[in-house]
Scaffold this active site. Structure first.
Site, PDB file in Angstrom:
ATOM      1  N   ALA A 330     -24.653  29.170  36.630  1.00 30.35           N
ATOM      2  CA  ALA A 330     -25.105  29.461  35.021  1.00 30.35           C
ATOM      3  C   ALA A 330     -26.621  30.236  35.431  1.00 30.35           C
ATOM      4  CB  ALA A 330     -25.006  28.101  34.753  1.00 30.35           C
ATOM      5  N   SER A 331     -27.349  29.603  34.455  1.00 27.16           N
ATOM      6  CA  SER A 331     -28.691  30.342  34.333  1.00 27.16           C
ATOM      7  C   SER A 331     -29.519  30.083  35.287  1.00 27.16           C
ATOM      8  CB  SER A 331     -29.250  29.545  32.732  1.00 27.16           C
ATOM      9  OG  SER A 331     -28.355  30.037  31.648  1.00 27.16           O
TER      10      SER A 331
END
Length: 629
Positions: A330-331
């Site tokens: 993810a981020s």
């Protein structure tokens, strides 16, 4: 009637025939005696050494002696894996008199399982009567005391002591230390292939997982032996020679048991993993996977119901989530992608980008939505990291392409083993065109690249890989492999292991690293930082990055609703952090399965780990977690 003439015997001819026959017989006897003496000479002179060796083999027996296994300590000398004596009751049938009565009395005296009787007599039938046979392999202190008082009543019965592995911290270290268990057929085959089987002739157990398996050669030591003289029935008469075994080496790990216990408490009641390491040298100070299990169950042979319960547990406690759990990063990878974009010239520190509600590939209809429904407006790379704007990185990924992303992120360690000294490690997936064609028999599409641009899609990583990638980030491209082993005890001294370096990442301008790190500083310290609340009031300055990873795909216009979803479909929460900002001493990665937002749920856990590392006075050992049975 005429009488027949009687023919006279030829004594000369008969005498000549007799001597010829005697001579032939004598020559035959001489030849046969010559053959006999020739054979005797061959056997007693020419073959003397061979038959002497065979005779000694029948008379002299070599008995192997198992070495004492090395101990395992944490970095501060706290014992993590020890050898504890266990007591077994053994009976020598030929000395026991009425064997049936002896066994029955001992089962009643020591309150043993009656099924032991049948197994005992099965073993007796396979053994010679002068060899001792185990009735029960584990006696408690009360049983030892009761037998000792009554031992005079049972000739041929005796208690023998053996050393068995014991893990005092139980499930706190299972996925790191692994465990020891009985040598099985696969172990024998592997040892034979590695030409090590002879060294295990007297050894019953072997390291199965974790550090116990990885450093088996160090911990096991070298077997000794004794030469004993035996009679024609195999009974030992006397000892001729004794060669003592060489004990295994004691080892010290980089782990701090206090940090390990602290991490386990933070994960209590949820599935996930925590890794904390020092970026300069790769020392892993804590690595925890939850849920876990007690490794002592396997040491003495786990029961079928217990093993079945572990296998069928939906939370999968047998998996080391820290090194084997694969999750979309993810981020958390956006700072690394920013460094890639800067070095490739796709962006500059001053690039301005307008982030709307979604990103669209030119000439297509599909919309890749931002996590904020109305978008983030104008931003540069610093703000894009701070607020974790998806559209900024969608656009970046679209412009650089999957080939460049794969090349750079592979250098950060994604898609490959981290090099940690554990066999149980997954490599995750750093997708590429070739990978998709090989795995799915499909070409790579531009839409695949967009999802990879925010750490989703086909991209998966382990918590250990996230910690290592963040470590590379804060060290401006210098790479070290994560390491559990700190030192080996040699002749009473601790010999520290060297740092294991990898290929460094070199950029056109070193200040590109600082751009990504400043963005991570703003995540925690900026006015819009996603983790500013979790790290409020820290006595140190930190940097970090949150991540929230979907575990299933939403329809194009479907909104994510945490409460309406079943628990196993909710987002994974991730966070990576480092501190102090100016001279990082620790990097931590946290993954919480199906916990929701990373900044809300994983960031407080990361902060608690950094607090414990940087403010050690508040960290005390949990004595209740130590088993003293």
């Amino acid at each position: 009637m005429a009488r027949s003439r009687v023919k006279m015997r030829d004594h000369v001819a008969e005498s000549s025939l007799h001597w010829r026959r005697t001579l032939v017989s004598f020559i035959g006897i001489v030849v046969l005696m010559g053959v006999l003496f020739a054979n005797l000479y061959h056997l007693q002179v020419n073959q003397h050494q061979s038959y002497q060796t065979r005779s000694n083999d029948n008379r002299i027996k070599v008995v192997p002696i198992a070495p004492t296994r090395g101990l395992i300590y944490d970095r501060n000398g706290v014992l993590l894996a020890e050898n504890r004596p266990i007591y077994s009751l053994e009976i020598t049938p030929e000395k026991a008199g009425d064997l049936d009565a002896t066994v029955d009395d001992l089962i009643e005296l020591l309150d043993l399982d009656p099924e032991l009787r049948e197994r005992f007599f099965e073993e007796v039938r396979r053994q010679r009567r002068f060899n001792p046979v185990v009735l029960v392999s584990r006696l408690n202190e009360d049983q030892v005391a009761r037998f000792s008082i009554n031992q005079h009543k049972y000739p041929g019965a005796a208690i023998e002591a053996y050393l068995k592995r014991h893990y005092p911290y139980k499930d706190t270290l299972t996925h790191v230390l692994g465990y020891m268990a009985k040598i099985n057929d696969r172990d024998v085959e592997r040892l034979r292939e590695e030409n090590k089987l002879a060294n295990y002739a007297a050894t019953r157990d072997i390291g199965k997982l974790g550090v116990e398996r990885y450093y088996e050669d160090l911990l096991h030591g070298h077997a000794g032996y004794q030469e004993v003289e035996v009679n024609n029935r195999g009974r030992v008469i006397r000892t001729l020679k004794y060669e003592p075994p060489v004990p295994g080496s004691d080892i010290y790990l980089n782990l701090d048991i206090r940090l390990q216990q602290h991490a386990q408490k933070l994960l209590e009641g949820q599935r996930g993993a925590i890794v904390l390491m020092t970026p300069k040298d790769g020392q892993v100070r804590a690595i925890v996977s939850n849920p876990s299990y007690d490794p002592n169950l396997f040491v003495h042979g786990i029961s079928s119901p217990d093993y079945k319960a572990l296998l069928e547990n939906p939370d999968r406690p047998l998996i080391n989530r820290a090194s084997q759990g694969i999750y979309a990063p993810a981020s958390t990878v956006k700072p690394m992608l920013s460094v890639m974009g800067l070095n490739e010239g796709a962006i500059t520190p001053g690039t301005r980008y307008f982030g709307g509600p979604y990103f669209q590939i030119p000439n297509t209809k599909r919309k890749f939505r931002d996590w904020r429904r109305w978008g983030h407006g104008w931003m540069d790379v610093y703000r894009a990291i701070e607020i974790s704007a998806d559209t900024f990185f969608y656009d970046l990924a679209y412009r650089v392409g999957i080939d460049t992303i794969h090349d750079y992120m592979s250098r950060f360690g994604f898609g490959q083993a981290s090099g940690i000294d554990l066999h149980e490690e997954a490599s995750g997936i750093m997708p590429s065109r070739e990978w998709k064609q090989r795995r799915h028999k499909q070409p790579w599409y531009q839409g695949d690249t967009i999802s990879v641009g925010i750490g989703q899609g086909y991209w998966t990583a382990t918590p250990l890989q996230l910690a290592r990638a963040t470590s590379i980030m804060v060290d401006h491209g210098d790479t070290v492999h994560p390491r559990l082993l700190n030192a080996i005890a040699i002749n009473g001294d601790r010999v520290t292991m060297p740092i294991s370096h990898g290929e460094p990442i070199r950029l056109r301008q070193d200040n590109y690293w600082q751009v990504g790190l400043t963005g991570m500083w703003r995540v925690i310290n900026g006015s819009e930082g996603t983790a500013r609340r979790a790290f409020a009031g820290t006595p140190y300055v930190a940097g970090g990055k949150s991540g929230t990873a979907q575990v299933f795909s939403l329809a194009e216009n479907q909104q994510y609703d945490h409460k309406s979803l079943r628990e196993h479909l909710r987002d994974n929460a991730l966070f990576v952090a480092f501190a102090p900002f100016e001279n990082p001493e620790a990097v931590v990665s946290v993954v919480l399965e199906n916990a929701g937002g990373g900044s809300t749920n994983a960031a407080p856990v990361a902060r608690a780990m950094l607090d414990a590392f940087l403010i050690p006075d508040q960290l005390q050992p949990d004595e209740d977690a130590i088993a003293h049975e």
